[in-house]
Design an enzyme around this catalytic site. Sequence first.
Site, short mmCIF file in Angstrom:
data_model
loop_
_atom_site.label_atom_id
_atom_site.label_comp_id
_atom_site.label_asym_id
_atom_site.label_seq_id
_atom_site.Cartn_x
_atom_site.Cartn_y
_atom_site.Cartn_z
N ARG A 151 0.86 -1.18 0.00
CA ARG A 151 0.00 0.00 0.00
C ARG A 151 0.89 1.23 0.00
O ARG A 151 2.08 1.16 0.36
CB ARG A 151 -0.91 0.01 1.22
CG ARG A 151 -1.89 -1.16 1.29
CD ARG A 151 -2.76 -1.05 2.54
NE ARG A 151 -3.76 -2.12 2.63
CZ ARG A 151 -3.55 -3.29 3.23
NH1 ARG A 151 -2.38 -3.54 3.82
NH2 ARG A 151 -4.50 -4.21 3.27
N LYS A 176 -2.56 -2.38 7.45
CA LYS A 176 -3.97 -2.13 7.70
C LYS A 176 -4.48 -3.09 8.76
O LYS A 176 -4.23 -4.29 8.71
CB LYS A 176 -4.75 -2.30 6.39
CG LYS A 176 -6.19 -1.80 6.47
CD LYS A 176 -6.84 -1.83 5.11
CE LYS A 176 -8.25 -1.27 5.16
NZ LYS A 176 -8.89 -1.28 3.81
N HIS A 282 -2.54 2.90 -5.81
CA HIS A 282 -3.17 1.65 -5.36
C HIS A 282 -3.44 0.71 -6.52
O HIS A 282 -3.55 -0.50 -6.33
CB HIS A 282 -4.46 1.96 -4.61
CG HIS A 282 -4.83 0.92 -3.60
ND1 HIS A 282 -4.04 0.63 -2.50
CD2 HIS A 282 -5.88 0.05 -3.54
CE1 HIS A 282 -4.61 -0.34 -1.80
NE2 HIS A 282 -5.71 -0.71 -2.40
N ARG A 285 -0.88 -1.99 -6.75
CA ARG A 285 -1.10 -3.10 -5.82
C ARG A 285 -2.15 -4.07 -6.39
O ARG A 285 -1.98 -5.29 -6.33
CB ARG A 285 -1.54 -2.56 -4.47
CG ARG A 285 -1.94 -3.61 -3.43
CD ARG A 285 -2.21 -2.91 -2.10
NE ARG A 285 -3.09 -3.65 -1.22
CZ ARG A 285 -2.69 -4.56 -0.32
NH1 ARG A 285 -1.41 -4.83 -0.21
NH2 ARG A 285 -3.57 -5.16 0.46
N HIS A 308 -4.57 -9.35 3.53
CA HIS A 308 -6.03 -9.32 3.68
C HIS A 308 -6.45 -10.18 4.87
O HIS A 308 -5.93 -11.28 5.06
CB HIS A 308 -6.71 -9.85 2.42
CG HIS A 308 -6.64 -8.90 1.26
ND1 HIS A 308 -6.85 -9.29 -0.05
CD2 HIS A 308 -6.39 -7.56 1.22
CE1 HIS A 308 -6.73 -8.25 -0.84
NE2 HIS A 308 -6.46 -7.19 -0.10
N TYR A 317 -10.18 -10.43 -7.21
CA TYR A 317 -9.30 -10.46 -8.37
C TYR A 317 -9.65 -11.59 -9.33
O TYR A 317 -9.27 -11.53 -10.50
CB TYR A 317 -7.83 -10.56 -7.91
CG TYR A 317 -7.44 -9.37 -7.07
CD1 TYR A 317 -7.34 -8.10 -7.63
CD2 TYR A 317 -7.23 -9.50 -5.70
CE1 TYR A 317 -7.01 -7.00 -6.86
CE2 TYR A 317 -6.90 -8.41 -4.92
CZ TYR A 317 -6.80 -7.16 -5.50
OH TYR A 317 -6.49 -6.06 -4.73
#
Length: 335
Positions: A151, A176, A282, A285, A308, A317
Amino acid sequence: MASFRKADCAASAVPVQQPRLLDQVRQRVRRLGLARRTEEAYVGWVRRFILANGKRHPAEMGAPEIERFLTDLAVEVGVSASTQNQALSALLFLYKQVLGVELPWLDGIERAKKPQRLPVVLTRAEVVALLGQLTGTPWLMASLLYGAGLRLMECVRLRVKDVDFGKAELVVRQGKGGKDRRTMLPSTLIAPLQAQMDEARRIHQRDLDAGFGRVWLPDALARKYPQANAEWGWQYIFPASVRSHDPRDGRERRHHLDESRLQRAVKQARLRAGLAKPATCHTLRHSFATHLLEDGYDLRTIQELLGHADVSTTQIYTHVLNRGGRGVVSPLDRG
């Protein structure tokens, strides 16, 4: 003796002035170890909420005022669902963590539903074209975003100790959700990254010679290891060009590079490359994850590299590939 007790009682009778509400929010955010950007966002939303309600104290308000405030944001201002949810999080933090209010209506307020949109993804040729329009530090940082799936803020906050050239990997600290993770360091970026770190070390030495050179550390670490902030391993790999005063304690330090510099560089590179897609930092990424999926890597591996919390986030994706994991071919193409 009597006069002493009288004076002592008089002194104790003086009321202790409570910090202003916004200062209380700041103190609570820092006490919980939340990010500085979270502090800025929460303070901003609390201030906005108070002003929108005629400067009434939040203790005098409740669910109707919060609902009306969020509705105005959505209808009158037209903010996105994620912005509405950020405002709600700030107000819930205010009532629960600062004011100590535990009322049923706090959990009854529904969050705005985010629309399910596919992320923008560049083809491999488009990534090459974009990176080809960058040079120097912006090129290296953008290459890390794509090559390691970082990120934006994870990249600019990289510290020297988080790079392992022997294992060719990066350790992302406090990503995150406050989670750490490991990801790969592309072999093609090892030499450029070493050169960048050599330059960062020269800057750090100049700061030390000038009586500075102490970087910001999380509060607990700063207290436990008071000298660590001057050590080379804790320095930012991408330092700012000038020192600045830390808004939290007023001390002059060299922070990391401002992320807006990379954002502007990527935008200009996209325009020079003639890319029609609205690519941002982003996007690199997203492209990292999609291209790994194209190469046959499993979702679980990609999930860990991206950090994640749930594999369902990573599954978006598969929709970008328009395969859904099944490699569906249109009947029109069957001839």
